[in-house]
Design an enzyme around this catalytic site. Structure first.
Site, mmCIF file in Angstrom:
data_model
loop_
_atom_site.group_PDB
_atom_site.id
_atom_site.type_symbol
_atom_site.label_atom_id
_atom_site.label_comp_id
_atom_site.label_asym_id
_atom_site.label_seq_id
_atom_site.Cartn_x
_atom_site.Cartn_y
_atom_site.Cartn_z
ATOM 1 C CD GLU A 59 -1.904 -2.388 1.233
ATOM 2 O OE1 GLU A 59 -0.795 -2.725 1.690
ATOM 3 O OE2 GLU A 59 -2.792 -3.216 0.967
ATOM 4 C CG HIS A 126 -11.805 -7.526 5.582
ATOM 5 N ND1 HIS A 126 -10.977 -8.161 6.461
ATOM 6 C CD2 HIS A 126 -11.258 -7.741 4.360
ATOM 7 C CE1 HIS A 126 -9.984 -8.744 5.802
ATOM 8 N NE2 HIS A 126 -10.130 -8.519 4.521
#
Lengths: 323, 435
Positions: A59, A126
């Protein structure tokens, strides 16, 4: 035409890539696979692997590369598979991207986008709503749309914006919400709230999936003669102070509703704005409805308990009506 | 005579060909045929370790001690494959500017004119200046804190850095940041560093990606120390450049001390250039105190980048000859180690090479050059000192790019767009991760 929230975002990216050759996408599994949620499905066939780039699972590299490309005048759109993972790139965003224009005058026209939010039993890694991590970083625009119309208009506005925009797509809404989206080109201005429901009695200030919870509560309460006004912020940074002030001046009672945890949440900031701008207009306490001060638990009964519910809004509105 | 032998490559270079397409199959002859070229003319074998020392009262203290051949003779400068007399003198001049600017900064600090501390690249001037000198005009770079010579090579003035240190209104960041933290994306193609280490590596890779989309293969150079390379983002950035075949030229400046921690406590492998093997890119080792070696390796890497052949990792070995910053006397560095590297001072060595070995500068010319550099630094110092402090209100504004403050357009031309015949999503209602 009627589009889902997800299709509206895809169409927005698609149209911007069609319109502007400097727009390109990068992220994990966004190419042939079309992304974990299929937001970028079909883009690689249309725009080619040069402009729809599958990256390593890295990321910081994704954000760093997007930023670097933006310095050459490109307009990258970087996907996070889940916004929970944006923490992996936090330093790039907070210390590099957000500060760059203020410190050395380099604009960073990039979009960081991805799914956030609960109600889908995604568990603690999540389901998060990490928008406040970025609201606290001057230099970033933080966008959280609630409807297909706004999702498309705001993703297009974010891509055209000359500043780094973080675009939170609520994954619960992806396929559950359909709405009318015009065929012609349009943008929704960043930093402008909208009235999702007009009402007289109590203002609910909220955004993203919570707009729909508030609307549902509004239906229930209208049976009891309580008329909610719902302000959909659409952008959480910069906040539309004027719209917040106006609705408070109209109804004199406020509920602030958000999904992420209460402490240090956006409600605190909005309450402070109301204190500064409309203290004399208040006829009751400012009410906060928010997630618990914990991680988002996995098991459905626990998750349901953690997250704000329609019934919470109904209960708090009934109570506030009594002032 | 049997099977044809293919010409072996100098290193493994990922699994992508020049144009970025995947190779149809793995070339098995490349397997385990790695080599790390080493341009050095000496291989110092010093090791640092922690040891317990007793003071006169018998109390025990943990100290660093050094082992190895501390009396090895100083090697000669390696003749450059590329540099001519004029270029060598130019690099030497930049190295002098670099050092004398830092001496001036030290004096400004002692006079109380610097806000905060001063960072030095003492002993690293060859690495900073000769590397940046290898870039072409359109290439990009980003210095780290010890590369204050690199911006000078790229056309910034010494007063720019001095004003940064003094937090002046006319500094490149108008007082908003200090030290070497400034940049210019229009003319000098310099990305401003941040204090966090390794983050520039993916950023520079992204610059190369953006330029490539616009049809240009650029070299993008940045630096990381033997300490900073321990960060995760270093790995992410190099790996990204490697898989995308981007023209990253990464200098790992192995300067032996990361603040007070010796390189023995940062990594286990012998040479950090070995890391290149893991990334599938070429790696090379140079003596960071030898301007010619630094330039040659940098130039080779820059040319690879221009040919679209991907990233290169260059390990430059040297020693940081002052503390982390001006407040740090570096008492933890064993004195014999400091003395060993003092004899390898990059400027003294290069001066000796130019004046005595090559005789490209006669002593009088050398003295004139030094005097000219000193005069320039004095003028720059004067400019910096007389610049006003910023007004308090100038802290405000500029958080966002708005009201047309910048026109944003592709710097190297509108990217060529290929349009496939795909007209939309294949399977909108396909299985998705979470519903």
């Amino acid at each position: 035409m009627q589009l889902t929230y997800l299709e509206a975002i895809r169409q927005g990216i698609w149209e911007e890539m069609d319109r502007d050759p400097s727009v390109f996408c990068l992220g994990e599994d966004i190419g042939i696979y079309g992304g974990a949620f299929k937001v970028t499905d079909g883009l690689i066939d249309r725009f080619g692997p040069e402009r729809v780039i599958d990256t390593p699972i890295a990321e910081s590299a994704i954000v760093g590369a997007a930023f670097g490309a933006s310095l050459t005048g490109m307009r990258p759109v970087a996907e996070f598979q889940f916004m929970d993972f944006i923490g992996c790139a936090f330093n790039q965003i907070s210390n590099m991207v957000a500060k760059t224009h203020y410190l050395w005058g380099a604009p960073a026209p990039l979009v960081l986008r991805g799914p956030s939010g609960g109600y889908v039993h995604g568990g603690p890694f999540h389901s998060q709503n990490p928008e406040m991590w970025f609201v606290h970083n001057p230099g970033l625009k933080v966008i959280c749309p609630a409807t297909p119309y706004d999702a498309k208009g705001l993703i297009k506005a974010a891509i055209r914006d000359n500043n780094p925009c973080i675009f939170f797509e609520h994954k619960y809404l992806y396929r559950r919400i359909k709405g009318e989206v015009p065929a012609e080109d349009y943008v929704v201005p960043i930093g402008k709230a909208t009235i999702a429901r007009e009402g007289r009695d109590i203002s609910v200030i909220t955004y993203a999936a919570m707009v729909h919870s508030a609307l549902e509560a509004g239906e229930v309460l209208s049976q009891e003669g309580i008329d909610l006004e719902i302000l959909d912020l659409r952008t959480v940074s910069p906040l539309d102070r004027e719209a917040i002030t106006q609705t408070v001046k109209k109804t004199n009672k406020v509920i602030i509703l958000h999904e992420h945890s209460r402490t240090g949440g956006l409600a605190g900031e909005i309450a402070a704005i109301i204190n500064e701008e409309a203290f004399d207009d208040l006829d009751g306490p400012i009410v906060r409805i928010a997630g618990l001060d914990s991680a988002i638990p996995f098991s459905p009964p626990q998750e349901e308990h953690y997250l704000p519910k329609v019934s919470d809004v109904v209960r708090e509105a009934r109570h506030l009506k009594g002032y | 005579m049997g099977a044809k032998k293919t010409k072996s490559k100098q290193s493994s270079n990922g699994n992508r060909s020049r144009n970025g397409a995947f190779r149809s199959k793995l070339n098995t002859t490349d397997r385990r045929a790695y080599s790390i070229p080493d341009l050095r003319l000496e291989h110092p074998d010093l090791t640092v370790r922690q040891a317990i020392e007793k003071d006169k009262d018998g109390a025990e203290h943990v100290r660093y001690e050094v082992e190895g051949n501390l009396n090895a003779p100083v090697p000669p400068i390696r003749d450059s494959k590329y540099l001519d007399k004029k270029q060598c003198i130019e690099i030497y001049r930049y190295m002098l500017l670099n050092r004398k600017m830092e001496v001036a900064l030290e004096n400004l600090y002692k006079q109380g004119k610097v806000v905060g501390g001063v960072y030095f690249g003492l002993g690293q001037e060859a690495c900073s200046c000769a590397s940046a000198y290898a870039l072409d005009q359109d290439d990009w770079f980003a210095p780290m804190i010890r590369n204050q010579g690199s911006p000078l090579v790229r056309g910034f003035r010494a007063s720019d850095t001095m004003m940064q240190y003094m937090a002046k209104a006319d500094s490149p960041t108008r007082g908003r940041d200090g030290t070497s933290h400034f940049g210019d994306i229009e003319k000098r193609n310099m990305v401003s560093p941040i204090s966090m280490l390794g983050d520039l590596i993916p950023v520079l890779s992204g610059v190369a990606l953006g330029a490539r989309l616009q049809g240009r293969n650029l070299a993008v150079m940045t630096y990381i120390g033997d300490g900073g390379q321990s960060t995760g983002v270093t790995y992410e950035g190099i790996n990204f450049a490697a898989v995308q075949n981007l023209g990253l030229v990464l200098f790992i400046e192995s300067n032996l001390w990361a603040y007070s921690t010796p390189s023995e406590m940062q990594y286990r492998c012998k040479d950090l250039a070995e890391r290149a093997i893991g990334y599938g890119i070429p790696g090379v080792i140079v003596d960071g105190t030898d301007a010619c070696q630094v330039y040659d390796a940098a130039r080779d890497a820059v040319e690879r980048a221009h040919r679209g052949e991907g990233p290169t990792l260059i390990e430059a070995k040297m020693m940081r000859m002052k503390g982390h910053a001006i407040h740090d006397a570096a008492a933890y560095v064993p004195k014999p180690m400091l003395d060993f590297w003092k004899k390898r001072d990059p400027i003294a060595r290069f001066e000796n090479y130019l004046v005595k070995e090559k005789k490209w500068l006669i002593p009088k010319e050398n003295a004139e050059l030094i005097a000219e550099v000193e005069r320039i630094i004095e003028e720059e110092r004067e400019i910096a000192v007389t610049s006003p402090m910023p007004t308090p209100e100038s802290a405000e504004g500029g958080v966002f790019c708005e009201d047309g403050c910048h026109e944003i357009k592709p710097k190297y031309g509108v990217p060529k767009v290929k349009r496939g015949t795909g007209s939309g999503p294949k399977q909108t209602e396909a299985a998705v991760h979470l519903r």
